[in-house]
Write a protein that holds these residues in place. Structure first.
Motif, PDB file in Angstrom:
ATOM      1  N   GLU A  94       0.813  -1.217   0.000  1.00 16.31           N
ATOM      2  CA  GLU A  94       0.000   0.000   0.000  1.00 16.31           C
ATOM      3  C   GLU A  94       0.848   1.269   0.000  1.00 16.31           C
ATOM      4  O   GLU A  94       0.351   2.343  -0.324  1.00 16.31           O
ATOM      5  CB  GLU A  94      -0.935   0.007   1.211  1.00 16.31           C
ATOM      6  CG  GLU A  94      -2.059  -1.008   1.123  1.00 16.31           C
ATOM      7  CD  GLU A  94      -2.980  -0.926   2.321  1.00 16.31           C
ATOM      8  OE1 GLU A  94      -2.754  -0.033   3.176  1.00 16.31           O
ATOM      9  OE2 GLU A  94      -3.916  -1.732   2.412  1.00 16.31           O
ATOM     10  N   ASN A 142      -6.212   0.637  -7.300  1.00 16.20           N
ATOM     11  CA  ASN A 142      -6.530  -0.697  -6.774  1.00 16.20           C
ATOM     12  C   ASN A 142      -6.978  -0.627  -5.314  1.00 16.20           C
ATOM     13  O   ASN A 142      -6.802  -1.580  -4.551  1.00 16.20           O
ATOM     14  CB  ASN A 142      -5.302  -1.608  -6.881  1.00 16.20           C
ATOM     15  CG  ASN A 142      -4.877  -1.844  -8.310  1.00 16.20           C
ATOM     16  OD1 ASN A 142      -5.696  -2.138  -9.177  1.00 16.20           O
ATOM     17  ND2 ASN A 142      -3.575  -1.703  -8.574  1.00 16.20           N
ATOM     18  N   GLU A 143      -7.557   0.520  -4.928  1.00 15.44           N
ATOM     19  CA  GLU A 143      -7.982   0.690  -3.544  1.00 15.44           C
ATOM     20  C   GLU A 143      -9.004  -0.352  -3.130  1.00 15.44           C
ATOM     21  O   GLU A 143      -8.957  -0.875  -2.005  1.00 15.44           O
ATOM     22  CB  GLU A 143      -8.565   2.095  -3.326  1.00 15.44           C
ATOM     23  CG  GLU A 143      -7.554   3.220  -3.425  1.00 15.44           C
ATOM     24  CD  GLU A 143      -7.387   3.710  -4.862  1.00 15.44           C
ATOM     25  OE1 GLU A 143      -7.915   3.036  -5.768  1.00 15.44           O
ATOM     26  OE2 GLU A 143      -6.754   4.767  -5.058  1.00 15.44           O
ATOM     27  N   ASN A 144      -9.932  -0.682  -4.023  1.00 15.21           N
ATOM     28  CA  ASN A 144     -10.975  -1.662  -3.696  1.00 15.21           C
ATOM     29  C   ASN A 144     -10.387  -3.047  -3.455  1.00 15.21           C
ATOM     30  O   ASN A 144     -10.847  -3.786  -2.576  1.00 15.21           O
ATOM     31  CB  ASN A 144     -12.023  -1.724  -4.809  1.00 15.21           C
ATOM     32  CG  ASN A 144     -12.825  -0.436  -4.913  1.00 15.21           C
ATOM     33  OD1 ASN A 144     -13.012   0.272  -3.923  1.00 15.21           O
ATOM     34  ND2 ASN A 144     -13.303  -0.121  -6.115  1.00 15.21           N
ATOM     35  N   ARG A 194      -5.367   2.536   8.560  1.00 14.46           N
ATOM     36  CA  ARG A 194      -4.149   2.078   7.914  1.00 14.46           C
ATOM     37  C   ARG A 194      -3.036   1.868   8.940  1.00 14.46           C
ATOM     38  O   ARG A 194      -2.215   0.965   8.810  1.00 14.46           O
ATOM     39  CB  ARG A 194      -3.716   3.077   6.842  1.00 14.46           C
ATOM     40  CG  ARG A 194      -4.712   3.189   5.697  1.00 14.46           C
ATOM     41  CD  ARG A 194      -4.219   4.078   4.592  1.00 14.46           C
ATOM     42  NE  ARG A 194      -3.122   3.486   3.857  1.00 14.46           N
ATOM     43  CZ  ARG A 194      -2.550   4.029   2.790  1.00 14.46           C
ATOM     44  NH1 ARG A 194      -2.979   5.197   2.342  1.00 14.46           N
ATOM     45  NH2 ARG A 194      -1.559   3.433   2.173  1.00 14.46           N
ATOM     46  N   PHE A 222      -8.729  -2.953  -0.090  1.00 12.75           N
ATOM     47  CA  PHE A 222      -9.751  -2.888   0.958  1.00 12.75           C
ATOM     48  C   PHE A 222     -10.406  -4.252   1.149  1.00 12.75           C
ATOM     49  O   PHE A 222     -10.642  -4.680   2.286  1.00 12.75           O
ATOM     50  CB  PHE A 222     -10.798  -1.841   0.588  1.00 12.75           C
ATOM     51  CG  PHE A 222     -11.869  -1.685   1.624  1.00 12.75           C
ATOM     52  CD1 PHE A 222     -11.663  -0.933   2.771  1.00 12.75           C
ATOM     53  CD2 PHE A 222     -13.114  -2.301   1.455  1.00 12.75           C
ATOM     54  CE1 PHE A 222     -12.652  -0.793   3.726  1.00 12.75           C
ATOM     55  CE2 PHE A 222     -14.094  -2.171   2.411  1.00 12.75           C
ATOM     56  CZ  PHE A 222     -13.875  -1.413   3.549  1.00 12.75           C
ATOM     57  N   TYR A 249      -0.932   1.054  -5.403  1.00 13.94           N
ATOM     58  CA  TYR A 249      -2.138   1.295  -4.602  1.00 13.94           C
ATOM     59  C   TYR A 249      -3.183   2.117  -5.351  1.00 13.94           C
ATOM     60  O   TYR A 249      -4.380   1.813  -5.281  1.00 13.94           O
ATOM     61  CB  TYR A 249      -1.758   2.006  -3.299  1.00 13.94           C
ATOM     62  CG  TYR A 249      -2.916   2.219  -2.372  1.00 13.94           C
ATOM     63  CD1 TYR A 249      -3.450   1.163  -1.636  1.00 13.94           C
ATOM     64  CD2 TYR A 249      -3.500   3.483  -2.223  1.00 13.94           C
ATOM     65  CE1 TYR A 249      -4.519   1.356  -0.782  1.00 13.94           C
ATOM     66  CE2 TYR A 249      -4.566   3.680  -1.365  1.00 13.94           C
ATOM     67  CZ  TYR A 249      -5.073   2.624  -0.652  1.00 13.94           C
ATOM     68  OH  TYR A 249      -6.137   2.815   0.192  1.00 13.94           O
ATOM     69  N   ASP A 250      -2.731   3.163  -6.067  1.00 13.59           N
ATOM     70  CA  ASP A 250      -3.666   4.026  -6.792  1.00 13.59           C
ATOM     71  C   ASP A 250      -4.371   3.236  -7.887  1.00 13.59           C
ATOM     72  O   ASP A 250      -3.733   2.604  -8.742  1.00 13.59           O
ATOM     73  CB  ASP A 250      -2.925   5.218  -7.407  1.00 13.59           C
ATOM     74  CG  ASP A 250      -2.348   6.133  -6.348  1.00 13.59           C
ATOM     75  OD1 ASP A 250      -2.802   6.064  -5.187  1.00 13.59           O
ATOM     76  OD2 ASP A 250      -1.418   6.918  -6.670  1.00 13.59           O
TER      77      ASP A 250
END
Length: 284
Positions: A42, A51-53, A112, A56, A48-49
């Protein structure tokens, strides 16, 4: 009737067998390490940008896995109150519970951070790490005395350094606060000779005595006191663990059946006495 004396139900016994299975701890450690990898990924914006879902969802899955783990451990402990007599169990419970509490969008940063703290659960799972942390915790009282001594040494040398070298090197010795920070750099032996000592030594040839004296006292005496106290407590913890292993007990796992075993032994001894008395009466 005492709750601790009542036998656990079948589903509690089943949960206890799952928790005590030899594959249970390695699986939990694997999930903790996987959680650590996810938390590390992350920190890379290019991963990470966008692919946040995904991150999560993985975090939710891991959180529920750890929730099931805590539930099984709670169910397998009889009575349940004995589960919270261990500080490590409290740590696990609070970390997992906080993951459910701070799930809202207003607590993204807190959430986080909690994901990172979840990695610390490896300490509670691996017995050798628990012993090491317990040994370090035992050093806190002795550390307090050493910290006071260290502060006195730093303060004395900081005052002397400010008086002697404030005009020569105001960047490092211009004030008491600046001198304290400089001495902290010196005591870590990080670039102290080229950046701190030699510019002063070029103007004051006797400055080496000040720096050498501080390094001898601060680094080789004070720091070795820290190391000595820690090593001594680690050895004591290992000796205590060996004694407990010989007695058949784990000092880090609460023995919830100690009272029950003692009562059973007393009952068995009473039954033996009754049988002996009955046999004696039959003979007579």
């Amino acid at each position: 009737m005492d709750i601790s004396q009542t036998p656990p139900s079948k589903w509690r016994q089943y949960a206890k067998r799952i928790v005590e299975h030899k594959a249970f701890t390695p699986i939990i450690i694997a999930f903790i390490l996987f959680n650590a990898v996810i938390v590390g990924l992350e920190t890379y914006p290019n991963l990470y940008d966008g692919n946040e879902n995904v991150f999560f969802t993985l975090d939710r899955v891991l959180l529920w896995i750890f929730t099931v783990e805590i539930a099984l451990r709670l169910a397998g402990t009889h009575p349940v109150s004995s589960f919270f007599k261990n500080g490590w169990n409290w740590f696990d419970f609070v970390i997992v519970l906080a993951g459910h509490i701070f799930v809202g969008g207003h607590f993204v940063t807190v959430l986080r951070i909690l994901r990172v703290l979840r990695v610390l659960r490896a300490v509670t799972v691996i017995p050798s790490l628990r012993r090491l942390v317990d040994a370090l915790m035992r050093t806190i009282p002795a550390m307090g005395n050493i910290m006071v001594l260290m502060f006195l040494v730093f303060y004395i040398f900081a005052v002397i350094g400010t008086i002697l070298y404030a005009d020569i090197s105001p960047e490092y010795f211009g004030s008491l606060q600046a001198t304290m920070i400089t001495l902290f750099q010196v005591v870590t032996l990080e670039s102290w000779a080229e950046e701190v000592m030699r510019p002063v030594l070029a103007i004051d040839p006797w400055a080496w005595f000040y720096f050498v004296a501080f390094i001898l006292v601060g680094t080789f005496v004070i720091f070795n006191l820290f190391i000595g106290v820690i090593v001594n407590n680690v050895e004591k913890a290992n000796e205590a663990d060996q004694d407990n292993e010989e007695d058949g007990a784990d000092p880090l796992i609460p023995d919830t059946n100690t009272k029950e075993l003692q009562q059973l032994r007393e009952e068995v001894s009473e039954l033996k006495e009754m049988l002996r008395s009955m046999q004696h009466n039959d003979k007579t």
